[in-house]
Design a protein around this motif. Structure first.
Motif, mmCIF file in Angstrom:
data_model
loop_
_atom_site.group_PDB
_atom_site.id
_atom_site.type_symbol
_atom_site.label_atom_id
_atom_site.label_comp_id
_atom_site.label_asym_id
_atom_site.label_seq_id
_atom_site.Cartn_x
_atom_site.Cartn_y
_atom_site.Cartn_z
ATOM 1 N N VAL A 285 30.531 38.143 38.700
ATOM 2 C CA VAL A 285 30.238 39.369 39.440
ATOM 3 C C VAL A 285 31.502 39.773 40.185
ATOM 4 C CG1 VAL A 285 28.940 40.368 41.347
ATOM 5 C CG2 VAL A 285 27.768 38.964 39.659
ATOM 6 N N HIS A 286 31.937 40.996 39.974
ATOM 7 C CA HIS A 286 33.177 41.501 40.573
ATOM 8 C C HIS A 286 32.862 42.465 41.709
ATOM 9 C CE1 HIS A 286 37.185 43.124 40.986
ATOM 10 N NE2 HIS A 286 36.766 44.343 40.677
ATOM 11 N N HIS A 287 33.569 42.265 42.813
ATOM 12 C CA HIS A 287 33.460 43.191 43.931
ATOM 13 C C HIS A 287 34.469 44.307 43.702
ATOM 14 C CE1 HIS A 287 33.899 44.746 48.041
ATOM 15 N NE2 HIS A 287 32.667 44.323 48.204
ATOM 16 N N ILE A 288 33.990 45.535 43.601
ATOM 17 C CA ILE A 288 34.826 46.648 43.166
ATOM 18 C C ILE A 288 36.011 46.863 44.102
ATOM 19 C CG2 ILE A 288 34.851 49.145 42.775
ATOM 20 C CD1 ILE A 288 31.960 48.856 41.746
ATOM 21 N N VAL A 289 35.795 46.738 45.407
ATOM 22 C CA VAL A 289 36.906 46.785 46.360
ATOM 23 C C VAL A 289 37.266 45.343 46.690
ATOM 24 C CG1 VAL A 289 37.693 47.553 48.625
ATOM 25 C CG2 VAL A 289 36.070 48.944 47.322
ATOM 26 N N PRO A 290 38.487 44.883 46.393
ATOM 27 C CA PRO A 290 38.838 43.483 46.654
ATOM 28 C C PRO A 290 38.548 43.098 48.096
ATOM 29 C CG PRO A 290 40.567 44.562 45.404
ATOM 30 C CD PRO A 290 39.606 45.640 45.826
ATOM 31 N N LEU A 291 37.927 41.940 48.267
ATOM 32 C CA LEU A 291 37.537 41.517 49.611
ATOM 33 C C LEU A 291 38.726 41.395 50.548
ATOM 34 C CD1 LEU A 291 34.871 38.788 48.827
ATOM 35 C CD2 LEU A 291 34.499 41.152 49.505
ATOM 36 N N HIS A 292 39.878 40.985 50.010
ATOM 37 C CA HIS A 292 41.016 40.792 50.906
ATOM 38 C C HIS A 292 41.610 42.116 51.384
ATOM 39 C CE1 HIS A 292 42.377 40.383 46.656
ATOM 40 N NE2 HIS A 292 43.229 41.293 47.039
ATOM 41 N N ASP A 293 41.137 43.244 50.835
ATOM 42 C CA ASP A 293 41.554 44.547 51.343
ATOM 43 C C ASP A 293 40.634 45.045 52.452
ATOM 44 O OD1 ASP A 293 43.648 44.582 49.622
ATOM 45 O OD2 ASP A 293 42.779 46.028 48.205
#
Length: 339
Positions: A285-293
């Protein structure tokens, strides 16, 4: 078939035995006990990866996985006393907000009201107005002492119980799955073997165990991958351990997969179609906005913010090109242009 067993003591190699009989003889001599007392802890350890504790020492017994898997199947098919144990445990929603706790964490501490051991499976029955089995959890640590517990008052509804809890011994549970069906109501449980009300922990076997298992199909917290899903629905909140890690939430992952399915939304790969049964329900499952951003917490929307992708596409989505990450649409277009 012989069962070679490696004996580890406090993470150090102690002895290599050619079979369980030799392992039991060695352990009996080492602990100054009888051989008959050693067989069960050895078997439970190598079959289910359950440590055996003697005073302050931890013993682990290891055998090749294929041998362990075959023995595990034999134990469970015959209801052997060394088979993985299943429990039915009540939870009072007037005392503790279990739903809230599992919405934020995939592992929680639970009062050790039974002789729970690592590897045991527990079905949590929610009492009062709910009166259903709602959760399936796995014991990841059988005994947790009071000074090892981080007490979180926010989920306690009963102030007096919260104060008492600081003197209890605990276990640590990992959430595997949650359901909400009338088929697991108290009335149906009684039809399959439960007697009276569920007021304390009880072991379940046979018909009752098999009936409850019919309604749990997922492992919500298995096979996590970097940047998948946070523990809290408020993402972007970092916590510093040795390195920065992101909180995870299995419920958000499940909501995403329930909506989109388990087919990669970039390349259309379905692991079950390609690999058969072994690939069933497997997907990243991919988070569309990278978490580290994300530096400030926000309310994640599983259907809008998460997307199922295969591992290859997931890796590509986390690589930068000219300083920017590719979007789902950009990566999909590249694949289409090459076909």
């Amino acid at each position: 078939m012989a069962t070679p067993i490696t004996i580890m003591k406090n993470d150090e190699l102690l002895f290599k035995a050619a079979n369980i009989q030799e392992a039991a003889r060695f352990l009996a001599d080492h602990l100054n006990t009888t051989i008959s007392r050693c067989y069960d802890p050895i078997e439970r350890s190598y079959v289910y990866n359950i440590p055996y504790y003697v005073n302050e020492d931890e013993f682990c017994f290891v055998t090749p996985e294929k041998i362990a898997a075959n023995r595990r199947k034999e134990l469970e098919e015959t209801d052997h006393h060394n088979a993985r144990r299943f429990w039915l445990v009540p939870s009072n929603p007037e005392e503790f907000d279990l739903t809230g706790a599992f919405s934020r964490f995939d592992t929680i501490h639970w009062r050790r009201s039974g002789n729970y051991e690592k590897g045991d499976i527990i079905f949590i029955y929610v009492s009062n107005n709910v009166q259903k089995v709602r959760y399936k959890v796995e014991v990841v640590k059988g005994l947790v002492l009071p000074n090892e517990v981080q007490y979180n008052k926010m989920f306690w509804k009963d102030e007096e119980k919260f104060k008492q809890s600081k003197t209890w011994n605990w276990s640590r549970f990992r959430l595997i799955d949650q359901v909400d069906t009338t088929e697991l109501s108290l009335a149906h449980l009684r039809e399959h073997g439960v007697k009276g009300n569920i007021q304390g922990p009880q072991k379940v076997t046979g018909v009752l165990r098999d009936y409850i298992m019919l309604f749990f199909n997922y492992d919500l917290t298995k096979d996590y991958y970097p940047d998948e899903v946070p523990e809290s629905l408020e993402e972007g909140k970092r916590k510093s351990v040795t390195v920065n890690v992101y909180e995870r939430n299995p419920f958000a992952r499940k909501q995403c997969i329930d909506h989109y399915g388990v087919q990669c939304q970039v390349c259309d790969l379905n692991f079950e179609n390609l690999y058969g049964e072994v690939g069933k329900d497997f997907i990243h499952v991919h988070h569309i906005v990278p978490l580290h951003d994300i530096q400030q917490g926000y309310e994640v929307k599983p259907i809008q913010d998460l997307i199922p992708v295969c591992p290859n596409c997931h890796a590509m989505l986390h690589r930068k090109e000219n300083g920017d990450y590719l979007t789902i649409e950009q990566l999909r277009e590249r694949i289409l242009n090459r076909t």
